[in-house]
Write a protein that holds these residues in place. Structure first.
Motif, short mmCIF file in Angstrom:
data_model
loop_
_atom_site.label_atom_id
_atom_site.label_comp_id
_atom_site.label_asym_id
_atom_site.label_seq_id
_atom_site.Cartn_x
_atom_site.Cartn_y
_atom_site.Cartn_z
N ASP A 23 -26.84 -19.57 30.86
CA ASP A 23 -26.17 -20.37 29.68
C ASP A 23 -24.72 -19.46 29.33
O ASP A 23 -23.73 -20.00 28.83
N GLU A 24 -24.73 -18.26 29.46
CA GLU A 24 -23.68 -17.44 29.28
C GLU A 24 -22.46 -17.63 30.25
O GLU A 24 -21.35 -17.76 30.06
N LEU A 25 -23.08 -17.75 31.70
CA LEU A 25 -22.05 -17.96 32.56
C LEU A 25 -21.44 -19.24 32.27
O LEU A 25 -20.03 -19.42 32.53
N GLU A 26 -22.01 -20.30 31.62
CA GLU A 26 -21.49 -21.61 31.53
C GLU A 26 -20.30 -21.35 30.73
O GLU A 26 -19.46 -22.05 30.63
N LYS A 27 -20.51 -20.66 29.57
CA LYS A 27 -19.39 -20.38 28.34
C LYS A 27 -18.36 -19.37 29.20
O LYS A 27 -17.14 -19.63 28.68
N THR A 28 -18.75 -18.80 30.13
CA THR A 28 -17.63 -17.81 30.74
C THR A 28 -16.72 -18.22 31.68
O THR A 28 -15.57 -18.07 31.70
N TYR A 68 -28.34 -15.05 37.08
CA TYR A 68 -27.73 -14.86 38.13
C TYR A 68 -27.47 -13.24 38.43
O TYR A 68 -27.22 -12.72 37.39
N GLY A 69 -27.41 -12.81 39.59
CA GLY A 69 -27.11 -11.34 40.05
C GLY A 69 -26.28 -11.58 41.31
O GLY A 69 -26.60 -12.09 42.10
N PHE A 70 -25.15 -10.99 41.15
CA PHE A 70 -23.91 -10.94 41.92
C PHE A 70 -23.91 -9.59 42.72
O PHE A 70 -23.46 -8.48 42.17
N ILE A 71 -24.10 -9.66 44.03
CA ILE A 71 -24.22 -8.39 44.92
C ILE A 71 -23.06 -8.63 45.81
O ILE A 71 -22.79 -9.26 46.36
N ASP A 72 -22.43 -7.32 45.88
CA ASP A 72 -21.22 -7.18 47.05
C ASP A 72 -20.95 -5.86 47.56
O ASP A 72 -21.31 -4.72 46.66
#
Length: 304
Positions: free
Chosen positions: A219-224, A204-208
């Motif tokens: 997989d890292e996001l799931e752990k986070t 994922y890339g989150f832009i704002d």
């Protein structure tokens, strides 16, 4: 690792407004890259820029090994397909004719490639049906077939399931997975439908506000993603007052619902809520959603 797209300090100005502000990202070969951001965050500006529809004001990007100012960047773009905003199709032509037009523009042979593309997107039986009579999901799949003409290695999709019914969403999802897993097409998806994106993305890339907030593997996001307790309460005002007094990490998600994150003393919290006149109507434990994670990154700010 091989990159399909690398963006470095890219800025795009429209007079005094920065749609992209020193934006950087990396899309690795083989990924399904989920590009997440609200309206006005800069997603479509980035996509239009890498497609060559507008020039950056500052910074650079590298597409399939070539920098954007390389005289041969057109060769890289021939290995890239894109569906941007509303699919551009000839409504009075049928599916085969739409593909014929695209293939002629690319200088490619027609018949066998058309049959392959229609089969790939599940439209073999609709090849001679006029596009104006297609469902929205069929038009979306045909637009993807047009983008896939020329056998690209990199496919960029801007809101591919926007407006689709559940069946259409499933069809587009299965097509994206097939392209990625069976045909080794790297895919970048910009989408507001975060629940659907969570079924597809490997990174994922989150832009704002035109800036990259965070890039993270699925997989890292799931752990986070944090654990949380979702409470349905009788008095949201009293719940907020109680949670503020305890210093809890929480978010109001609906008129009568709050999410409380982290390790909490649940019995103690319920007792404090009751003493403050707040009845807890229901309670369930769950993991933080992709939407909640994104909002926690950007702080729930409204766009100016």
């Amino acid at each position: 690792m091989e990159m399909m797209l690398t963006v470095q300090d890219l800025t795009k100005r429209y007079h005094d407004f920065k749609a992209l502000d020193h934006f950087s990202m990396n899309v690795e070969k083989g990924a399904i890259y989920g590009f997440v951001g609200r309206n006005g965050a800069g997603k479509t500006t980035l996509i239009r820029t890498i497609c060559g529809l507008q020039a950056p004001s500052q910074g650079t990007y590298t597409l399939l090994g070539r920098k954007h100012n390389d005289p041969k960047i057109a060769k890289s773009r021939r290995k890239m397909g894109a569906v941007i905003e509303t699919p551009s199709l000839y409504r009075e032509l049928n599916a085969r004719e739409n593909l014929e037009v695209q293939l002629r523009m690319l200088g490619l042979a027609e018949s066998a490639e058309i049959d392959r593309l229609l089969a790939l997107v599940g439209l073999s039986e609709a090849g001679r049906k006029k596009v104006k009579d297609f469902s929205l999901g069929m038009r979306q799949r045909l637009a993807m077939a047009v983008a896939l003409a020329g056998d690209p290695d990199f496919l960029v999709l801007d809101e591919p399931v926007n407006g689709l019914d559940p069946q259409g969403i499933i069809e587009v999802r299965e097509l994206i997975l097939k392209l990625n897993q069976k045909h080794q097409v790297t895919v970048m998806i910009s989408s507001h439908n975060l629940d659907e994106l969570a079924r597809l993305a490997t990174v994922y890339g989150f832009i704002d506000h035109g800036r990259m907030v965070k890039e993270i593997a699925a997989d890292e996001l799931e752990k986070t993603c944090r654990k949380c307790v979702e409470l349905s309460v009788g008095s949201p005002e009293a719940a907020v007052e109680t949670l503020e007094s305890t210093g809890a990490d929480y978010r109001v998600t609906a008129a009568d619902t709050v999410e409380v994150y982290g390790e909490i003393g649940l019995s103690d919290l319920l007792l404090k809520l009751a003493k403050n006149g707040c009845a807890v109507l229901s309670m369930k434990a769950r993991d933080e959603s992709l939407e909640s994670y994104y909002l926690s990154l950007v702080g729930g700010r409204d766009h100016e």
